[in-house]
Design an enzyme around this catalytic site. Sequence first.
Site, PDB file in Angstrom:
ATOM      1  N   GLY A   1      20.495  -5.669  56.599  1.00 36.66           N
ATOM      2  CA  GLY A   1      19.089  -5.463  56.293  1.00 36.66           C
ATOM      3  C   GLY A   1      18.410  -4.642  57.374  1.00 36.66           C
ATOM      4  N   PHE A   2      17.154  -4.373  57.181  1.00 34.36           N
ATOM      5  CA  PHE A   2      16.370  -3.553  58.110  1.00 34.36           C
ATOM      6  C   PHE A   2      16.379  -4.146  59.525  1.00 34.36           C
ATOM      7  CE2 PHE A   2      11.683  -2.860  59.378  1.00 34.36           C
ATOM      8  CZ  PHE A   2      12.009  -1.809  60.230  1.00 34.36           C
ATOM      9  N   ILE A   3      15.916  -5.385  59.656  1.00 38.44           N
ATOM     10  CA  ILE A   3      15.872  -6.015  60.972  1.00 38.44           C
ATOM     11  C   ILE A   3      17.275  -6.361  61.448  1.00 38.44           C
ATOM     12  CG2 ILE A   3      15.059  -8.050  62.234  1.00 38.44           C
ATOM     13  CD1 ILE A   3      12.597  -8.046  60.357  1.00 38.44           C
TER      14      ILE A   3
ATOM     15  N   TYR B   1       6.661 -16.612  48.656  1.00 37.87           N
ATOM     16  CA  TYR B   1       7.492 -16.185  49.784  1.00 37.87           C
ATOM     17  C   TYR B   1       7.100 -16.952  51.040  1.00 37.87           C
ATOM     18  CZ  TYR B   1       8.869 -13.308  53.788  1.00 37.87           C
ATOM     19  OH  TYR B   1       9.360 -12.886  55.000  1.00 37.87           O
TER      20      TYR B   1
ATOM     21  N   LYS C   1       9.227 -19.837  53.386  1.00 36.74           N
ATOM     22  CA  LYS C   1       9.437 -19.705  54.829  1.00 36.74           C
ATOM     23  C   LYS C   1       8.863 -20.918  55.573  1.00 36.74           C
ATOM     24  CE  LYS C   1      11.753 -15.939  55.434  1.00 36.74           C
ATOM     25  NZ  LYS C   1      13.070 -15.975  56.110  1.00 36.74           N
TER      26      LYS C   1
END
Length: 339
Positions: free
Chosen positions: A13-15, A155, A159
């Site tokens: 993924g991006f991170i 979302y 979390k």
Amino acid sequence: MKIRKVLVTGSSGFIGFHLCTRLLADGWEVLGVDAMTDYYDVRLKERRQEILMQNAGFRCLNDRIETQGLLKEAMEKFRPDAVIHLAAQAGVRHSIENPESYVEANLIGTFRLLEAIRAFPPAHCLMASTSSVYGANTAMPFTETQKTDTPMSFYAATKKANEAMAHSYAHLYGLPVTMFRFFTVYGPWGRPDMAPFKFTKAILEDRPIDIYNHGDMTRDFTYVTDLADSIVRLIEAVPMRPAAAADVPVGDSLSTVAPFRVVNIGNSKSVRLIDFIAAIETATGRLAIRNYLDMQPGDVPATWADASLLHRLTGDRPQTSVQNGVALFVQWYRDYFGV
């Protein structure tokens, strides 16, 4: 120095890509786990993974974290010193349209991870949360000790649930866990569904950009390599269960009953969305065609991190300016897409 081992979920993924790049540069041996889902263009994930695979210290499992037994088997074979859990179904608005995918990845997947680290405990588990858990809070900057009982999207709710789940495992089984709440991360290799990518693409193609809440929004924009650096530094800041509640330092989010802590990772600056767009205009050399709209469901008007706890724990904090970070992102975008 002994080579240390870390398991990273969401590694393509991006991170995750930036974090694995930093860990490999520091000499860590990295086992990545990534499902390569098609939430956005898989080719971007594949290219990130190809780059990581060029390092001999990296290997990867391509499967879903909610797969029964996958993470437990990986932990048993790899025996990492640290686990960093980034894998999740992301996106505020997508969680309204397709909530079931968030139950599977964010709730069941995180449960599988907690069971895996219970069976084969690492020295430290770090797990991604989000600034979205602050929800309807209006007292700013956001501090880790504020209540987070008013999520504005499913979302954010998943979390928040992850934080509660992790705390229970930390308390019951003595597993050291740090949850990090990150704030509007952007930079090279960013996700196409996020505003910096969408704005840059539209501006370069002379198409309008949608600006919600008529531009009356602020965000704590955090450059991705700053975030990765902070996560790596937090590996050594292992939370310890305090002997008594009075032993928790003022301003610390350390649990009174578990080796568990929550840490903000943000740039500690609240930047107007209009100013962020102006930085993209400067970097691209073009003016945006602006389409002002009402606020979207699940969104919040402002975010702003108090990163003083991060600084106390690691001696550092994110500091890349929006102007510099946006310029680096736009340069990557031009190079990657040849525009």
